[in-house]
Design an enzyme around this catalytic site. Structure first.
Site, PDB file in Angstrom:
ATOM      1  N   LYS A  13       1.155   1.330  -9.377  1.00  0.00           N
ATOM      2  CA  LYS A  13       0.863   0.590  -8.718  1.00  0.00           C
ATOM      3  C   LYS A  13      -1.001   0.120  -8.838  1.00  0.00           C
ATOM      4  O   LYS A  13      -0.221  -0.910  -8.777  1.00  0.00           O
ATOM      5  CB  LYS A  13       1.447   0.999  -7.873  1.00  0.00           C
ATOM      6  CG  LYS A  13       2.386   0.279  -7.065  1.00  0.00           C
ATOM      7  CD  LYS A  13       2.711   0.550  -5.263  1.00  0.00           C
ATOM      8  CE  LYS A  13       2.255   2.200  -5.074  1.00  0.00           C
ATOM      9  NZ  LYS A  13       1.053   2.439  -4.358  1.00  0.00           N
ATOM     10  N   ARG A  88       4.151   0.526   4.363  1.00  0.00           N
ATOM     11  CA  ARG A  88       5.054   1.261   4.020  1.00  0.00           C
ATOM     12  C   ARG A  88       6.011   2.419   4.633  1.00  0.00           C
ATOM     13  O   ARG A  88       7.094   3.094   4.412  1.00  0.00           O
ATOM     14  CB  ARG A  88       4.359   3.094   3.158  1.00  0.00           C
ATOM     15  CG  ARG A  88       3.694   2.928   1.905  1.00  0.00           C
ATOM     16  CD  ARG A  88       3.139   4.982   2.343  1.00  0.00           C
ATOM     17  NE  ARG A  88       2.779   4.972   0.547  1.00  0.00           N
ATOM     18  CZ  ARG A  88       1.632   5.076  -0.069  1.00  0.00           C
ATOM     19  NH1 ARG A  88       0.277   4.077   0.013  1.00  0.00           N
ATOM     20  NH2 ARG A  88       1.806   5.071  -0.859  1.00  0.00           N
ATOM     21  N   ARG A 127      -1.368  13.062 -14.897  1.00  0.00           N
ATOM     22  CA  ARG A 127      -2.067  12.392 -13.735  1.00  0.00           C
ATOM     23  C   ARG A 127      -3.174  14.010 -13.002  1.00  0.00           C
ATOM     24  O   ARG A 127      -4.034  13.434 -13.612  1.00  0.00           O
ATOM     25  CB  ARG A 127      -1.587  11.715 -12.859  1.00  0.00           C
ATOM     26  CG  ARG A 127      -2.871  10.987 -12.099  1.00  0.00           C
ATOM     27  CD  ARG A 127      -2.283   9.558 -11.797  1.00  0.00           C
ATOM     28  NE  ARG A 127      -1.915   9.580 -10.311  1.00  0.00           N
ATOM     29  CZ  ARG A 127      -1.369   8.950  -9.046  1.00  0.00           C
ATOM     30  NH1 ARG A 127      -1.505   7.155  -9.726  1.00  0.00           N
ATOM     31  NH2 ARG A 127      -0.922   8.729  -8.576  1.00  0.00           N
ATOM     32  N   ARG A 133      -6.358  15.181  -8.567  1.00  0.00           N
ATOM     33  CA  ARG A 133      -5.973  14.990  -7.108  1.00  0.00           C
ATOM     34  C   ARG A 133      -5.356  16.246  -6.490  1.00  0.00           C
ATOM     35  O   ARG A 133      -4.139  17.188  -7.176  1.00  0.00           O
ATOM     36  CB  ARG A 133      -5.318  14.140  -7.519  1.00  0.00           C
ATOM     37  CG  ARG A 133      -5.985  12.381  -7.484  1.00  0.00           C
ATOM     38  CD  ARG A 133      -5.050  11.206  -7.354  1.00  0.00           C
ATOM     39  NE  ARG A 133      -4.081  11.320  -6.191  1.00  0.00           N
ATOM     40  CZ  ARG A 133      -3.119   9.782  -6.241  1.00  0.00           C
ATOM     41  NH1 ARG A 133      -3.703   8.819  -6.379  1.00  0.00           N
ATOM     42  NH2 ARG A 133      -2.725  10.011  -5.317  1.00  0.00           N
ATOM     43  N   ARG A 144       5.759  13.133  -2.100  1.00  0.00           N
ATOM     44  CA  ARG A 144       5.679  12.305  -1.679  1.00  0.00           C
ATOM     45  C   ARG A 144       7.122  11.351  -2.685  1.00  0.00           C
ATOM     46  O   ARG A 144       6.752   9.453  -1.898  1.00  0.00           O
ATOM     47  CB  ARG A 144       4.324  11.843  -2.968  1.00  0.00           C
ATOM     48  CG  ARG A 144       3.248  13.087  -2.314  1.00  0.00           C
ATOM     49  CD  ARG A 144       2.011  12.721  -3.149  1.00  0.00           C
ATOM     50  NE  ARG A 144       1.378  11.136  -2.784  1.00  0.00           N
ATOM     51  CZ  ARG A 144       0.995  10.655  -4.639  1.00  0.00           C
ATOM     52  NH1 ARG A 144       1.061  11.626  -5.273  1.00  0.00           N
ATOM     53  NH2 ARG A 144       0.543   9.618  -4.677  1.00  0.00           N
TER      54      ARG A 144
HETATM   55  P1  AMP Z   1      -2.036   6.485  -2.681  1.00  0.00           P
HETATM   56  O1  AMP Z   1      -2.853   6.558  -3.254  1.00  0.00           O
HETATM   57  O2  AMP Z   1      -1.254   4.561  -2.506  1.00  0.00           O
HETATM   58  O3  AMP Z   1      -0.301   7.352  -3.363  1.00  0.00           O
HETATM   59  O4  AMP Z   1      -1.660   7.096  -1.383  1.00  0.00           O
HETATM   60  C1  AMP Z   1      -2.277   8.379  -1.346  1.00  0.00           C
HETATM   61  C2  AMP Z   1      -1.915   8.800   0.301  1.00  0.00           C
HETATM   62  O5  AMP Z   1      -2.229   8.425   1.169  1.00  0.00           O
HETATM   63  C3  AMP Z   1      -0.086   8.885   1.020  1.00  0.00           C
HETATM   64  O6  AMP Z   1       0.212  10.021  -0.112  1.00  0.00           O
HETATM   65  C4  AMP Z   1      -0.524   8.915   2.108  1.00  0.00           C
HETATM   66  O7  AMP Z   1      -1.120  10.893   2.471  1.00  0.00           O
HETATM   67  C5  AMP Z   1      -1.843   8.096   2.573  1.00  0.00           C
HETATM   68  N1  AMP Z   1      -1.733   6.854   2.676  1.00  0.00           N
HETATM   69  C6  AMP Z   1      -2.088   5.531   1.868  1.00  0.00           C
HETATM   70  N2  AMP Z   1      -1.302   4.244   2.194  1.00  0.00           N
HETATM   71  C7  AMP Z   1      -0.364   5.293   3.116  1.00  0.00           C
HETATM   72  C8  AMP Z   1       0.256   3.847   4.651  1.00  0.00           C
HETATM   73  N3  AMP Z   1       0.208   2.472   4.114  1.00  0.00           N
HETATM   74  N4  AMP Z   1       0.729   4.749   5.249  1.00  0.00           N
HETATM   75  C9  AMP Z   1       0.835   5.888   5.285  1.00  0.00           C
HETATM   76  N5  AMP Z   1       0.142   6.862   4.859  1.00  0.00           N
HETATM   77  C10 AMP Z   1      -0.685   6.332   3.403  1.00  0.00           C
END
Ligand code: AMP
Length: 189
Positions: A13, A88, A127, A133, A144
């Site tokens: 994404k 989300r 990754r 990370r 996740r």
């Molecule tokens: P991502 O890089 O988009 O996978 O986001 C990494 C982490 O940030 C996620 O696993 C959540 O803990 C937090 N996060 C990112 N976007 C959101 C969202 N829209 N709502 C809640 N938590 C978020």
């Protein structure tokens, strides 16, 4: 163009969002990137978000929605944006609708990248090894993904009903997927 890109963790994404935002000439707004920047700068928001992120849980809607509302109020978003990783949850969908209704606008297109679950698990483990990370350990990866399929994937049905959803296969090389995404949206690279 006011757009959203959705898809499970590991679907590519973020990478596709960068390409698409550049092609559309709109800012790429990744809530995950904004949270990570806050964590690394040790801001109050970062301090609150870190434990949720490390556990693979969603940061609470109140914090996330306030952050996005603030970001969308910046002048660079007036001509459109590409949201990556938001909304989300149902509350976030409603918040986004209400922020946009406030300026007489709405989401115009939602791209969902679809992938094979085994493929995303192996991508995420790869990754994790490369980037280290803190939310990429195997157990957290599973959480996740589970959260995505339970809480977020069902939201695409709402956008589908509104006639906004474009589903694109996220399988194959980055270039293959980019071509598919741009073609599906009728955007010239
Ligand atoms: P991502 O890089 O988009 O996978 O986001 C990494 C982490 O940030 C996620 O696993 C959540 O803990 C937090 N996060 C990112 N976007 C959101 C969202 N829209 N709502 C809640 N938590 C978020």
């Amino acid at each position: 163009m006011r757009m959203v890109i959705m898809g499970p963790p590991g679907a590519g994404k973020g990478t596709q969002a960068v390409v698409l935002a550049a092609a559309l000439g709109v800012p790429h707004i990744s809530t995950g990137d904004i949270f990570r920047a806050n964590v690394s700068q040790g801001t109050p928001l970062g301090v609150q978000a870190k434990a949720y992120m490390d556990a693979g849980e969603y940061v609470p809607d109140g914090l996330t929605n306030a952050m996005v509302r603030d970001r969308l109020s910046k002048s660079d978003c007036s001509g459109g944006f590409l949201l990556d990783g938001y909304p989300r949850t149902l509350e976030q969908v409603e918040e986004l609708d209400s922020v946009l209704a406030g300026i007489g606008a709405g989401v115009e297109k939602v791209v969902e990248l679809t992938v094979d679950v085994d493929e995303v698990v192996s991508r995420l483990l790869g990754r994790s090894a490369e980037q280290g990370r803190s939310d990429d350990g195997e157990e957290v990866i599973r959480r996740r993904l589970e959260l995505y399929f339970d809480a977020t994937a069902p939201l695409t049905a709402m956008y589908e009903k509104r006639g906004l959803l474009v589903r694109v296969s996220g399988m194959g090389t980055v270039e293959d997927v980019s071509v598919r995404v741009l073609e599906a949206l009728g955007v010239n690279a």
